[in-house]
Enzyme design. Sequence first.
Site, PDB file in Angstrom:
ATOM      1  N   ASP C  17      41.939  29.686  47.928  1.00  0.00           N
ATOM      2  CA  ASP C  17      41.749  31.062  48.370  1.00  0.00           C
ATOM      3  C   ASP C  17      40.262  31.397  48.394  1.00  0.00           C
ATOM      4  O   ASP C  17      39.414  30.557  48.078  1.00  0.00           O
ATOM      5  CB  ASP C  17      42.559  32.047  47.511  1.00  0.00           C
ATOM      6  CG  ASP C  17      42.023  32.175  46.090  1.00  0.00           C
ATOM      7  OD1 ASP C  17      40.829  31.895  45.842  1.00  0.00           O
ATOM      8  OD2 ASP C  17      42.812  32.576  45.217  1.00  0.00           O
ATOM      9  N   THR C  18      39.961  32.613  48.781  1.00  0.00           N
ATOM     10  CA  THR C  18      38.569  33.001  48.992  1.00  0.00           C
ATOM     11  C   THR C  18      37.758  33.029  47.693  1.00  0.00           C
ATOM     12  O   THR C  18      36.531  33.122  47.735  1.00  0.00           O
ATOM     13  CB  THR C  18      38.504  34.362  49.726  1.00  0.00           C
ATOM     14  OG1 THR C  18      37.160  34.636  50.106  1.00  0.00           O
ATOM     15  CG2 THR C  18      38.999  35.507  48.823  1.00  0.00           C
TER      16      THR C  18
END
Lengths: 147, 147, 147, 147
Positions: C17-18
């Site tokens: 994920d980011t």
Amino acid sequence: MREAFAWPVRVYYEDTDTGGVVFYANYLKFFERARTEWLRSGGINQSLLADTHDVMFVVMSTAVDYHAPAKLDNELKLTVVVERLGRASVEFQQQAWRVDTGSADAAHGAIPILLATGRIKVACVDRHNMRPRAMPAQVLAFIKGCI
Amino acid sequence: MREAFAWPVRVYYEDTDTGGVVFYANYLKFFERARTEWLRSGGINQSLLADTHDVMFVVMSTAVDYHAPAKLDNELKLTVVVERLGRASVEFQQQAWRVDTGSADAAHGAIPILLATGRIKVACVDRHNMRPRAMPAQVLAFIKGCI
Amino acid sequence: MREAFAWPVRVYYEDTDTGGVVFYANYLKFFERARTEWLRSGGINQSLLADTHDVMFVVMSTAVDYHAPAKLDNELKLTVVVERLGRASVEFQQQAWRVDTGSADAAHGAIPILLATGRIKVACVDRHNMRPRAMPAQVLAFIKGCI
Amino acid sequence: MREAFAWPVRVYYEDTDTGGVVFYANYLKFFERARTEWLRSGGINQSLLADTHDVMFVVMSTAVDYHAPAKLDNELKLTVVVERLGRASVEFQQQAWRVDTGSADAAHGAIPILLATGRIKVACVDRHNMRPRAMPAQVLAFIKGCI
């Protein structure tokens, strides 16, 4: 010409990848959410359709061009336009736009940015043998009304 | 002509949907796993590439045709073929085949079944400003050797 | 005491994920891959089980503690230990370890790092009415042999 | 006692698995959407928080009990209750309820059904070194107001 159906999608952690942007495969999920809600706006519920007519929609092909990235917390708008309608298939043109006003990138202002364009072809099939089946009259009527 | 690079993928619950088959968007994940392992087979690790050359690969477009479904426990084979090579981009033709011998559907025998065909276009970009960048020489050399 | 069953998992973009790490929910997917392959190592295929015995396994509860993050390209090792065995349920203790030697973080050396610990409770149910069902004898025998 | 914050989630194909129900790992995604929107309801945007305060929230542990399944097209309601608040951590109790009125299962009526209960522990960390950091005053004030 009618305005395209539009559905809002918010970007969460689950949608992003380590590149800091929405993982490209997830646009297919966003496009599907929009198609599903577009059908629902016409009173069509796919679960009920399966139970009452023994049909389901399956995706035959997808083609997506990625123009710009979306990030965490961005607000997107997903559009649905019918490009071609057959008795047992529909072809959609769909777009993902960034329309957010509240994120860290909001300095860009309120001008929507086109993120991705998709062309999705869907077929109506018998849910038991997966063979093509003409769409139920209610579905066909709704889609015709959208063209 | 060289044989296509192939990577095995097993279908788990996480990959399927309520239609009883692999959710179509997940083929993009499978295709990417195969491209990643194909690069790794050439000694190229994308994390290291980012750290040492400040470049990353981003997907520009995807186009997938779905021919047949895969189910839980199926063994798939994902192939990678380079269709076009530029200085800062690569275009792949990829296929997903069902090759399982042990599942409930194995009565179909050992003949591989083509499930999906994809055309994926990837660009090499600067990881800070996201502008196109020529691929590092090592990467270019590896890909040329695969054509 | 037997050695725990272990299954390798590679981290791809789809898993991250980011925040730059593996999205925490995905450890549940990794744990399930390991349980599935552990069953397969005992000749048990869940699709066949459903077809021949009309039973399926459903997850009743999950509890995961996250100790350290995994990143893109990391090699993980997922372990499976049976903690408790009932007639219609099994409780697992599972761990995710980072064991990679080739990634950008490999300077840390080859010492495995514990990333996450999970406790997963699974029930065997009738696949039609979802009521608890005693596990088929073959499954029970395999699991007993693993304790 | 205050009423719990609640956030609606619709079940799409992407959320389901071949068992015909929502894949259990996805409740962690639903719970996170609800926590994110709960923060947003207090004017807190996690992207802005990272940019302005250099902090981010990471999940330390999750524990979920699954009581009943959700299916395609179901409408869910996800709740958020703060159970414990520290200077650098928060513990939530969250629930997923089925509240749909329009699906094929709607014959069950409008009585909400509890699907899953989660206990999620989140820590506030420095986004560069990942060490615990006291939550920004604005965040702490909002959470205190919710207890």
